[in-house]
Design a protein around this motif. Structure first.
Motif, PDB file in Angstrom:
ATOM      1  N   ARG A 145       0.861  -1.183   0.000  1.00  0.00           N
ATOM      2  CA  ARG A 145       0.000   0.000   0.000  1.00  0.00           C
ATOM      3  C   ARG A 145       0.896   1.231   0.000  1.00  0.00           C
ATOM      4  O   ARG A 145       1.749   1.381   0.860  1.00  0.00           O
ATOM      5  CB  ARG A 145      -0.915   0.023   1.223  1.00  0.00           C
ATOM      6  CG  ARG A 145      -1.805   1.270   1.314  1.00  0.00           C
ATOM      7  CD  ARG A 145      -2.673   1.250   2.549  1.00  0.00           C
ATOM      8  NE  ARG A 145      -3.562   0.101   2.560  1.00  0.00           N
ATOM      9  CZ  ARG A 145      -4.383  -0.193   3.577  1.00  0.00           C
ATOM     10  NH1 ARG A 145      -4.379   0.567   4.651  1.00  0.00           N
ATOM     11  NH2 ARG A 145      -5.160  -1.251   3.506  1.00  0.00           N
ATOM     12  N   PHE A 161       1.568   5.272   0.410  1.00  0.00           N
ATOM     13  CA  PHE A 161       0.983   6.312   1.243  1.00  0.00           C
ATOM     14  C   PHE A 161       1.072   7.680   0.571  1.00  0.00           C
ATOM     15  O   PHE A 161       1.602   7.825  -0.527  1.00  0.00           O
ATOM     16  CB  PHE A 161       1.677   6.344   2.607  1.00  0.00           C
ATOM     17  CG  PHE A 161       1.458   5.085   3.395  1.00  0.00           C
ATOM     18  CD1 PHE A 161       0.201   4.734   3.851  1.00  0.00           C
ATOM     19  CD2 PHE A 161       2.518   4.227   3.659  1.00  0.00           C
ATOM     20  CE1 PHE A 161      -0.012   3.569   4.558  1.00  0.00           C
ATOM     21  CE2 PHE A 161       2.326   3.061   4.371  1.00  0.00           C
ATOM     22  CZ  PHE A 161       1.054   2.724   4.820  1.00  0.00           C
ATOM     23  N   THR A 173       6.017   3.176   1.067  1.00  0.00           N
ATOM     24  CA  THR A 173       5.137   2.031   0.841  1.00  0.00           C
ATOM     25  C   THR A 173       5.179   1.070   2.017  1.00  0.00           C
ATOM     26  O   THR A 173       6.245   0.817   2.585  1.00  0.00           O
ATOM     27  CB  THR A 173       5.570   1.269  -0.433  1.00  0.00           C
ATOM     28  OG1 THR A 173       5.642   2.184  -1.526  1.00  0.00           O
ATOM     29  CG2 THR A 173       4.579   0.152  -0.765  1.00  0.00           C
ATOM     30  N   THR A 198      -4.212   0.892   8.782  1.00  0.00           N
ATOM     31  CA  THR A 198      -5.162   2.003   8.825  1.00  0.00           C
ATOM     32  C   THR A 198      -4.552   3.199   9.543  1.00  0.00           C
ATOM     33  O   THR A 198      -4.689   4.345   9.105  1.00  0.00           O
ATOM     34  CB  THR A 198      -6.445   1.568   9.537  1.00  0.00           C
ATOM     35  OG1 THR A 198      -7.054   0.495   8.806  1.00  0.00           O
ATOM     36  CG2 THR A 198      -7.432   2.724   9.637  1.00  0.00           C
ATOM     37  N   GLN A 200      -1.989   4.902   7.267  1.00  0.00           N
ATOM     38  CA  GLN A 200      -2.618   5.675   6.196  1.00  0.00           C
ATOM     39  C   GLN A 200      -3.107   7.017   6.717  1.00  0.00           C
ATOM     40  O   GLN A 200      -2.922   8.056   6.079  1.00  0.00           O
ATOM     41  CB  GLN A 200      -3.782   4.877   5.604  1.00  0.00           C
ATOM     42  CG  GLN A 200      -4.409   5.536   4.386  1.00  0.00           C
ATOM     43  CD  GLN A 200      -5.317   4.560   3.633  1.00  0.00           C
ATOM     44  OE1 GLN A 200      -5.135   3.355   3.702  1.00  0.00           O
ATOM     45  NE2 GLN A 200      -6.278   5.100   2.926  1.00  0.00           N
ATOM     46  N   ASP A 201      -3.721   7.014   7.908  1.00  0.00           N
ATOM     47  CA  ASP A 201      -4.222   8.254   8.499  1.00  0.00           C
ATOM     48  C   ASP A 201      -3.073   9.195   8.857  1.00  0.00           C
ATOM     49  O   ASP A 201      -3.142  10.406   8.626  1.00  0.00           O
ATOM     50  CB  ASP A 201      -5.052   7.945   9.749  1.00  0.00           C
ATOM     51  CG  ASP A 201      -6.338   7.227   9.420  1.00  0.00           C
ATOM     52  OD1 ASP A 201      -6.760   7.261   8.249  1.00  0.00           O
ATOM     53  OD2 ASP A 201      -6.923   6.610  10.340  1.00  0.00           O
ATOM     54  N   ARG A 242      -1.454  10.693   5.663  1.00  0.00           N
ATOM     55  CA  ARG A 242      -2.349  11.668   5.024  1.00  0.00           C
ATOM     56  C   ARG A 242      -2.353  12.978   5.805  1.00  0.00           C
ATOM     57  O   ARG A 242      -2.266  14.068   5.235  1.00  0.00           O
ATOM     58  CB  ARG A 242      -3.763  11.110   4.935  1.00  0.00           C
ATOM     59  CG  ARG A 242      -4.727  12.054   4.201  1.00  0.00           C
ATOM     60  CD  ARG A 242      -6.149  11.540   4.242  1.00  0.00           C
ATOM     61  NE  ARG A 242      -6.277  10.250   3.611  1.00  0.00           N
ATOM     62  CZ  ARG A 242      -6.633   9.127   4.244  1.00  0.00           C
ATOM     63  NH1 ARG A 242      -6.870   9.158   5.546  1.00  0.00           N
ATOM     64  NH2 ARG A 242      -6.738   7.990   3.596  1.00  0.00           N
TER      65      ARG A 242
END
Length: 291
Positions: free
Chosen positions: A141, A143, A255, A273, A276-277, A280
């Motif tokens: 994933r 970012f 990543t 999760t 990611q938060d 961001r």
């Protein structure tokens, strides 16, 4: 590990305990597992084959454990995280107390190293890397992007002046970063219009850890290149300022990677999760703060 002594230190037991365990195993299996000399300890062909088979069995057993853990809704157990030093120190580590407060049954094992490790071999649950990396065995994933810019102390700029173009760096003291993994110098990127040009300025100081670069800049060592999220605390305190901010480059190469066997693990899902938060929120704030 290369020797019984090194293995003993890793396991916090005595070398004699290692030796006796190997001897018992060799008697039980009826084969020699190691070729021993005064200078080296290597697996025999039979030992290497048995070692590979044992690893497969351990991975199968671990997958069974992961499936069992996934049936529980609450994250728990040990979460092994590998990360590069900059991301680990400046992004992940500060977020761990809040993560454990929310998920108190999760124990964190954070391993920071700029060397690339084999995630599956090392039993890592989640790795966070900087760079364009790919591994077909892993899920990933990417970012939020971050900014890369030059920075210097206000005292240095007051004494030496502020460059207005990348070409003017030649008249300044610079501090550069060298990759630990390859030994190569970090190339400095600058955006000019729709192109990105790269340079490797001659530097009087070269370091191989990003935090060392930052404190060298704070001490007046010159101008250096850094990711904005690394220097944010020093910028906020006024100890560093952006140089050539109009030439700053945006990178999209942080990543998270994890084995497919960990995909259903509640602790892994919760941590992804959280990451990611964090990325961001922090990268949005830092882009405004620094450039």
């Amino acid at each position: 590990m290369g020797s019984y002594s090194a293995a003993a230190r890793s396991l916090s037991i005595s070398p004699s305990a290692i030796s006796k365990s190997i001897q018992r195993l060799e008697r039980q299996l009826g084969v020699s597992l190691f070729t021993r000399t005064t200078r080296s300890l290597t697996l025999t062909p039979e030992g290497r084959e048995l070692h590979e088979r044992a690893l497969r069995l351990l991975r199968d057993a671990e997958e069974i454990e992961q499936v069992a853990m996934a049936t529980r809704s609450e994250p728990s157990g040990t979460l092994r995280i590998a990360a590069s030093l900059p991301v680990g120190i400046h992004v992940i580590a500060p977020a761990l107390p809040a993560f454990r407060k929310r998920y108190p049954k999760v124990t964190i094992d954070l391993r920071l190293n700029d060397q690339i490790v084999d995630i599956i071999e090392e039993g890592i649950d989640v790795a966070v890397r900087i760079g364009d990396l790919a591994d077909s065995r892993l899920l990933s994933r990417r970012f939020a992007p971050y900014r890369v810019c030059c920075f210097a102390s206000p005292a240095y700029l007051a004494a030496r002046g502020t460059p207005l173009h990348p070409n003017e760096l030649e008249g300044h003291d610079t501090v550069s970063l060298r990759y630990q993994s390859s030994g190569q110098a970090l190339r400095w990127p600058f955006r000019t219009g729709d192109r990105v040009i790269e340079r490797v300025p001659p530097s009087g100081i070269v370091v191989d850890v990003s935090d060392a670069l930052v404190v060298t800049l704070v001490a007046g060592g010159g101008i250096g290149l850094s990711a904005a999220f690394i220097v944010a605390p020093w910028v906020a305190r006024g100890e560093l300022v952006a140089v050539l901010p109009e030439y700053a480059v945006e990178r999209h190469n942080i990543t998270a990677l994890w084995p497919e066997s960990r995909n259903a693990n509640p602790a892994v899902r919760a941590f992804l999760t959280l990451l990611q938060d964090i990325f961001r929120e922090r990268m949005t704030d830092l882009s405004g703060l620094t450039v």
